[in-house]
Design a protein around this motif. Structure first.
Motif, PDB file in Angstrom:
ATOM      1  N   PRO A 264       1.328  -1.244   0.124  1.00  0.00           N
ATOM      2  CA  PRO A 264       0.131  -0.039  -0.291  1.00  0.00           C
ATOM      3  C   PRO A 264       1.093   1.130   0.146  1.00  0.00           C
ATOM      4  CG  PRO A 264      -0.328  -1.497   2.667  1.00  0.00           C
ATOM      5  CD  PRO A 264       0.952  -1.647   1.259  1.00  0.00           C
ATOM      6  N   SER A 265       2.021   1.278   0.206  1.00  0.00           N
ATOM      7  CA  SER A 265       3.081   2.272   0.257  1.00  0.00           C
ATOM      8  C   SER A 265       4.223   1.583  -1.024  1.00  0.00           C
ATOM      9  CB  SER A 265       3.251   2.280   1.526  1.00  0.00           C
ATOM     10  OG  SER A 265       2.538   2.963   2.479  1.00  0.00           O
ATOM     11  N   ALA A 266       4.535   2.788  -1.529  1.00  0.00           N
ATOM     12  CA  ALA A 266       5.457   2.464  -2.852  1.00  0.00           C
ATOM     13  C   ALA A 266       5.232   3.939  -3.317  1.00  0.00           C
ATOM     14  CB  ALA A 266       4.876   1.831  -3.758  1.00  0.00           C
ATOM     15  N   GLY A 267       7.032   3.510  -3.468  1.00  0.00           N
ATOM     16  CA  GLY A 267       7.329   5.504  -4.487  1.00  0.00           C
ATOM     17  C   GLY A 267       8.486   4.821  -5.472  1.00  0.00           C
ATOM     18  N   LEU A 268       8.551   5.616  -6.301  1.00  0.00           N
ATOM     19  CA  LEU A 268       9.211   6.256  -7.361  1.00  0.00           C
ATOM     20  C   LEU A 268      10.005   7.426  -7.552  1.00  0.00           C
ATOM     21  CD1 LEU A 268       9.871   4.534 -10.123  1.00  0.00           C
ATOM     22  CD2 LEU A 268       8.002   5.802 -11.182  1.00  0.00           C
TER      23      LEU A 268
ATOM     24  N   ARG B  90       3.148   5.940  -3.744  1.00  0.00           N
ATOM     25  CA  ARG B  90       1.756   6.121  -3.612  1.00  0.00           C
ATOM     26  C   ARG B  90       1.684   5.526  -2.210  1.00  0.00           C
ATOM     27  NH1 ARG B  90      -0.099  -0.211  -4.269  1.00  0.00           N
ATOM     28  NH2 ARG B  90      -2.601  -0.202  -3.671  1.00  0.00           N
ATOM     29  N   ARG B  91      -0.037   6.082  -2.179  1.00  0.00           N
ATOM     30  CA  ARG B  91       0.247   6.309   0.074  1.00  0.00           C
ATOM     31  C   ARG B  91      -1.771   5.432  -0.122  1.00  0.00           C
ATOM     32  NH1 ARG B  91       2.065  11.762   2.136  1.00  0.00           N
ATOM     33  NH2 ARG B  91       4.506  11.717   1.303  1.00  0.00           N
ATOM     34  N   TYR B  92      -1.406   4.503  -0.421  1.00  0.00           N
ATOM     35  CA  TYR B  92      -3.127   3.706   0.103  1.00  0.00           C
ATOM     36  C   TYR B  92      -3.440   3.970  -1.876  1.00  0.00           C
ATOM     37  CZ  TYR B  92      -2.106   1.559   4.361  1.00  0.00           C
ATOM     38  OH  TYR B  92      -1.903   1.748   5.945  1.00  0.00           O
TER      39      TYR B  92
ATOM     40  N   LEU C  76       0.778   1.973  18.028  1.00  0.00           N
ATOM     41  CA  LEU C  76       0.192   1.905  17.661  1.00  0.00           C
ATOM     42  C   LEU C  76      -0.045   2.247  16.013  1.00  0.00           C
ATOM     43  CD1 LEU C  76       0.210   3.910  20.377  1.00  0.00           C
ATOM     44  CD2 LEU C  76       1.110   6.032  19.483  1.00  0.00           C
ATOM     45  N   ARG C  77       1.114   1.617  15.747  1.00  0.00           N
ATOM     46  CA  ARG C  77       1.455   1.486  14.293  1.00  0.00           C
ATOM     47  C   ARG C  77      -0.034   0.346  14.272  1.00  0.00           C
ATOM     48  NH1 ARG C  77       3.713  -3.615  12.332  1.00  0.00           N
ATOM     49  NH2 ARG C  77       4.486  -3.310   9.977  1.00  0.00           N
TER      50      ARG C  77
ATOM     51  N   ARG D 280       2.528   5.109   5.072  1.00  0.00           N
ATOM     52  CA  ARG D 280       3.726   4.749   6.130  1.00  0.00           C
ATOM     53  C   ARG D 280       4.548   6.755   6.310  1.00  0.00           C
ATOM     54  NH1 ARG D 280       8.470   3.951   3.872  1.00  0.00           N
ATOM     55  NH2 ARG D 280       7.119   2.608   1.825  1.00  0.00           N
ATOM     56  N   GLN D 281       4.402   6.696   5.071  1.00  0.00           N
ATOM     57  CA  GLN D 281       5.250   8.232   5.153  1.00  0.00           C
ATOM     58  C   GLN D 281       4.267   9.741   6.051  1.00  0.00           C
ATOM     59  OE1 GLN D 281       4.229   6.459   2.943  1.00  0.00           O
ATOM     60  NE2 GLN D 281       5.519   6.011   0.782  1.00  0.00           N
TER      61      GLN D 281
END
Length: 447
Positions: A283-287, A296-298, A384-385, A395-396
């Motif tokens: 659900p969290s990915a980046g480029l 991507r945040r969800y 909390l996580r 996550r960000q």
């Protein structure tokens, strides 16, 4: 005068026009056509790139003499383009274009010209389209050079070189030749000397057909841009795009919406890579892309500056009667002492703590590894996580959520509520802590 050479639809009568004049056939023809028409307040501009030694000086002398003979006010500048290219890490062609247009805009401002006319022709248009095809481009690139962009107009864009040469010859108007045009060092010259003649051997109207194609494609491009603009408001919330909505669209629209969100035109490969973030199992990915980062945040897609990192709230102590601004996360925390008998307020962003149950200092910070809480309105202790994962907080962004604590642990989490421990009871003196988003018109509670 052969007025059909000039696209007068770009030049309203009475306009104040600055004509870019290099001294070559195309620009001299344009200046002559504008002057003969007599409907404009006319000025000329010549930029010396200092790239061809004495030939560059010859061109400037020629333009000065021509404008003096014709009574056209002239603006000139010069710059060592080779030095500029080395300084800025540009090709000579890019550095020359950049410097030339900067000069034209300065000159237009000095003479108060509403329009800047450049002498791009049908041949230039065909060469540009073929060059972009060879290099790789999309629909927009195949539309070629625009007839107008801002205050820059190109009235000869539908006019061929033969027509220009005939016009000058009939009137005995001189011009100068750029010797570099005969060489094949530049890619455009190789297209002019090789590709164009080859295409004309297939169809003598090849250049005209390329022009008609680019104009039709321009109409298609305008339609698709308008369609993308209509869908934009459905997908953009002011900060991010809806990834499911974006990926459900045809790529002809999704690519254009991506360009708008990114603030620049992505390459086909970059656009495909960004859209592929939706196919990621995480659900969290980046480029990381040149000049920006896609994340991507969800179900949301964010474009961020390169190297952007999530905010972390530095620990601050809270004292009654004071407010604390959390600039890094966009919150302000208000703390007040409430005497016995005061109303108890409790929500997802306002907390009331029993005055005698606070252990040590009351502080606000980001969550810490291993933090947990027993919420007053839920059963059991939760980390909390896990709370934030279940709430689909990217996550960000988790480090930007304010957490209240004392020396014994977590007392409350903005958007989730407060711990059962230290919760004030009716009639007790207590601490009231309110956490508000700094931005206006933002929901204050997390549902």
């Amino acid at each position: 005068m052969r007025a059909e050479l000039l696209d007068v639809s770009l030049l309203p009568a009475g306009s104040r026009v600055l004509c870019a004049v290099s001294g070559g056939a195309d620009s001299v023809c344009l200046l002559s056509l504008l002057r003969e028409r007599g409907e404009y307040e006319l000025f000329a501009a010549h930029f010396n790139h200092c790239l061809r030694g004495e030939e560059s000086e010859r061109d400037e002398r020629f333009v000065r003499s021509l404008c003096a003979d014709w009574g056209v006010p002239l603006y000139t500048e010069r710059e060592d383009i080779r030095r500029r290219a080395e300084r800025d890490g540009l090709s000579l062609e890019s550095a020359a274009r950049e410097a030339r247009y900067e000069f034209l805009h300065r000159a237009a401002a000095r003479c108060g010209a509403e329009l800047i006319a450049t002498a791009h022709t049908a041949g230039d248009q065909a060469e540009t389209v073929l060059f972009r095809m060879a290099r790789g481009t999309g629909l927009r690139g195949l539309t070629g050079i625009p007839r107008q962009r801002g205050n820059i107009v190109r009235p000869l864009l539908r006019t061929g070189r033969r027509e220009i040469e005939d016009y000058l010859a009939e009137r005995g108007i001189p011009h100068v030749e750029d010797s570099t045009n005969a060489a094949d060092d530049a890619a455009r010259n190789r297209i002019r000397h090789g590709a164009i003649p080859a295409l004309k051997s297939v169809n003598s109207a090849a250049v005209e057909n390329i022009l008609r194609m680019s104009e039709r494609l321009g109409e298609d491009e305008a339609y698709l841009e308008a369609a993308a603009a209509e869908r934009w408001s459905e997908l953009w919330d002011g900060e991010s795009l809806s990834l499911p909505g974006l990926c459900a669209l045809p790529k002809a629209l999704s690519r254009r919406i991506l360009n708008r969100a990114a603030g620049r035109r992505l390459t086909l490969r970059e656009g495909d890579a960004v859209l592929a973030l939706w196919e990621s199992h995480s659900p969290s990915a980046g480029l990381d892309l040149p000049s920006l980062r896609a994340e991507r945040r969800y179900e949301r897609l964010f474009f961020l500056p390169p190297g952007a990192t999530p905010g972390e709230i530095a620990p601050r102590e809270l004292r009654a009667g004071e407010s604390v601004t959390l600039e890094e996360a966009g919150f302000t925390v208000f703390t007040e002492y409430r005497p016995a008998g005061s109303e108890i307020q409790s929500s997802f962003n306002t907390f009331s703590f029993s005055y005698g149950m606070i252990c040590g200092a009351l502080t606000v910070s980001s969550r810490r590894e291993g933090d947990s809480i027993r919420l007053a309105h839920r059963d059991g202790v939760r980390s909390l996580r896990r709370l934030m994962i279940d709430a689909k907080i990217p996550r960000q962004q988790r480090g930007e959520i304010p957490v209240l604590r004392d020396s014994e642990g977590v007392l409350a989490v903005w958007g989730f509520g407060q711990a059962l421990r230290a919760k004030a009871r009716p009639g007790e003196e207590h601490w009231r802590v309110s956490i508000r988003k700094n931005r206006e018109n933002t929901e204050e509670e997390r549902v």
